[in-house]
Motif scaffolding. Structure first.
Motif, mmCIF file in Angstrom:
data_model
loop_
_atom_site.group_PDB
_atom_site.id
_atom_site.type_symbol
_atom_site.label_atom_id
_atom_site.label_comp_id
_atom_site.label_asym_id
_atom_site.label_seq_id
_atom_site.Cartn_x
_atom_site.Cartn_y
_atom_site.Cartn_z
ATOM 1 N N UNK A 137 4.014 -8.495 6.978
ATOM 2 C CA UNK A 137 3.038 -7.670 6.252
ATOM 3 C C UNK A 137 1.596 -8.146 6.498
ATOM 4 N N UNK A 138 0.730 -7.178 6.747
ATOM 5 C CA UNK A 138 -0.695 -7.462 6.887
ATOM 6 C C UNK A 138 -1.354 -7.364 5.517
ATOM 7 N N UNK A 139 -2.438 -8.134 5.341
ATOM 8 C CA UNK A 139 -3.211 -8.105 4.105
ATOM 9 C C UNK A 139 -4.372 -7.127 4.266
ATOM 10 N N UNK A 140 -4.561 -6.286 3.263
ATOM 11 C CA UNK A 140 -5.670 -5.322 3.256
ATOM 12 C C UNK A 140 -6.574 -5.708 2.104
ATOM 13 N N UNK A 141 -7.744 -6.251 2.482
ATOM 14 C CA UNK A 141 -8.673 -6.815 1.505
ATOM 15 C C UNK A 141 -9.755 -5.799 1.161
ATOM 16 N N UNK A 143 0.860 -1.185 0.000
ATOM 17 C CA UNK A 143 0.000 0.000 0.000
ATOM 18 C C UNK A 143 0.896 1.235 0.000
ATOM 19 N N UNK A 144 0.628 2.226 -0.862
ATOM 20 C CA UNK A 144 1.467 3.428 -0.897
ATOM 21 C C UNK A 144 1.258 4.294 0.358
ATOM 22 N N UNK A 145 2.276 5.049 0.733
ATOM 23 C CA UNK A 145 2.229 5.870 1.945
ATOM 24 C C UNK A 145 1.067 6.870 1.921
ATOM 25 N N UNK A 146 0.626 7.306 0.770
ATOM 26 C CA UNK A 146 -0.480 8.271 0.744
ATOM 27 C C UNK A 146 -1.791 7.652 1.238
ATOM 28 N N UNK A 147 -1.859 6.319 1.309
ATOM 29 C CA UNK A 147 -3.051 5.639 1.822
ATOM 30 C C UNK A 147 -2.897 5.138 3.257
ATOM 31 N N UNK A 171 -2.116 0.580 9.350
ATOM 32 C CA UNK A 171 -1.140 0.964 10.370
ATOM 33 C C UNK A 171 -0.933 -0.228 11.290
ATOM 34 N N UNK A 172 -0.322 -1.300 10.769
ATOM 35 C CA UNK A 172 -0.124 -2.492 11.607
ATOM 36 C C UNK A 172 0.943 -2.232 12.673
ATOM 37 N N UNK A 173 0.956 -3.038 13.719
ATOM 38 C CA UNK A 173 1.997 -2.878 14.732
ATOM 39 C C UNK A 173 3.394 -3.051 14.126
ATOM 40 N N UNK A 174 4.348 -2.305 14.659
ATOM 41 C CA UNK A 174 5.731 -2.423 14.185
ATOM 42 C C UNK A 174 6.247 -3.832 14.416
ATOM 43 N N UNK A 175 7.025 -4.323 13.456
ATOM 44 C CA UNK A 175 7.656 -5.617 13.576
ATOM 45 C C UNK A 175 6.809 -6.789 13.117
ATOM 46 N N UNK A 176 5.544 -6.549 12.783
ATOM 47 C CA UNK A 176 4.692 -7.630 12.271
ATOM 48 C C UNK A 176 5.072 -7.957 10.834
ATOM 49 N N UNK A 228 -3.941 -5.874 -1.095
ATOM 50 C CA UNK A 228 -2.595 -5.306 -1.044
ATOM 51 C C UNK A 228 -2.042 -5.561 0.350
ATOM 52 N N UNK A 229 -0.773 -5.277 0.567
ATOM 53 C CA UNK A 229 -0.138 -5.538 1.867
ATOM 54 C C UNK A 229 0.564 -4.297 2.382
ATOM 55 N N UNK A 230 0.873 -4.320 3.692
ATOM 56 C CA UNK A 230 1.654 -3.239 4.280
ATOM 57 C C UNK A 230 2.277 -3.723 5.591
ATOM 58 N N UNK A 231 3.506 -3.290 5.860
ATOM 59 C CA UNK A 231 4.193 -3.567 7.115
ATOM 60 C C UNK A 231 5.029 -2.336 7.447
ATOM 61 N N UNK A 232 5.390 -2.220 8.728
ATOM 62 C CA UNK A 232 6.287 -1.123 9.133
ATOM 63 C C UNK A 232 7.263 -1.607 10.185
#
Length: 189
Positions: free
Chosen positions: A143-147, A42-46, A136-141, A185-189
């Motif tokens: 990647x989470x899936x965004x359906x 997922x892009x940072x703008x989202x 905005x998943x918890x740090x260190x997880x 899409x996915x996202x992790x931080x």
């Protein structure tokens, strides 16, 4: 004898209803986005702006096609099944979208909802807002899936109270959908 005939008829009608509902759930819409790409980050703008995240919190642009006959309204949800809550995390629920809508522009999921089609409503997300709330998943997880799911519905207005929870709306959407399309899409931080 007569009660057996009624029981058999009721059983056949119930089985037919279940089969029709399963067939409807098998129907798929085509969902695309100029903002989010399937199976990509997922892009940072989202991404959400809060909870330690510093994104733009803009809902993605979404388009869909191949609505089945009988579609009278649409709904869009964004859900994270990987959130460590035991019940996932609802990021956006927009419903009562008119059936002639084929796209929603990027950033339409604001609290005002001005850029949503007329008549569309937004339910409360798990951040507590009637708006889009980005990943905005918890740090260190991992990647989470965004359906992202788009639901074609056989009614103009979803039969839920104004303060309905995301889970109640999700139940109604899954029970009544003529067809569903998904983009993930996915996202992790």
């Amino acid at each position: 004898m007569r009660s057996n005939l009624y029981a058999m008829t009721a059983g056949v009608l119930l089985a037919s209803s279940v089969a029709m509902a399963a067939q409807a759930q098998d129907a798929e819409l085509t969902v695309s986005s100029t903002t989010w790409s399937a199976s990509e980050t997922v892009p940072m703008r989202s991404v959400y702006d809060g909870f330690g995240c510093t994104g733009g919190n803009r809902s993605p642009q979404l388009s869909w096609s191949e609505l089945p006959e009988g579609t009278q309204s649409l709904a869009v949800t964004i859900y994270d099944p990987d959130a460590p809550t035991g019940s996932g995390w609802w990021h956006w629920i927009a419903y009562n979208i008119p059936a002639d809508t084929t796209a929603i522009e990027e950033g339409a999921g604001t609290a005002e909802g001005d850029a949503l089609p007329e008549g569309a409503l937004q339910a409360r997300n798990d951040f507590g807002a009637h708006a889009y709330g980005g990943p905005c998943p918890p740090e260190g997880h991992d990647p989470h899936r965004y359906q992202v799911r788009v639901f074609a519905l056989p009614m103009e207005s979803l039969p839920v109270p104004e303060d309905a929870s995301a889970a109640l709306i999700g139940f109604q959407l899954n029970a009544k959908a003529l067809a569903v399309g998904t983009l993930e899409a996915t996202f992790a931080r």
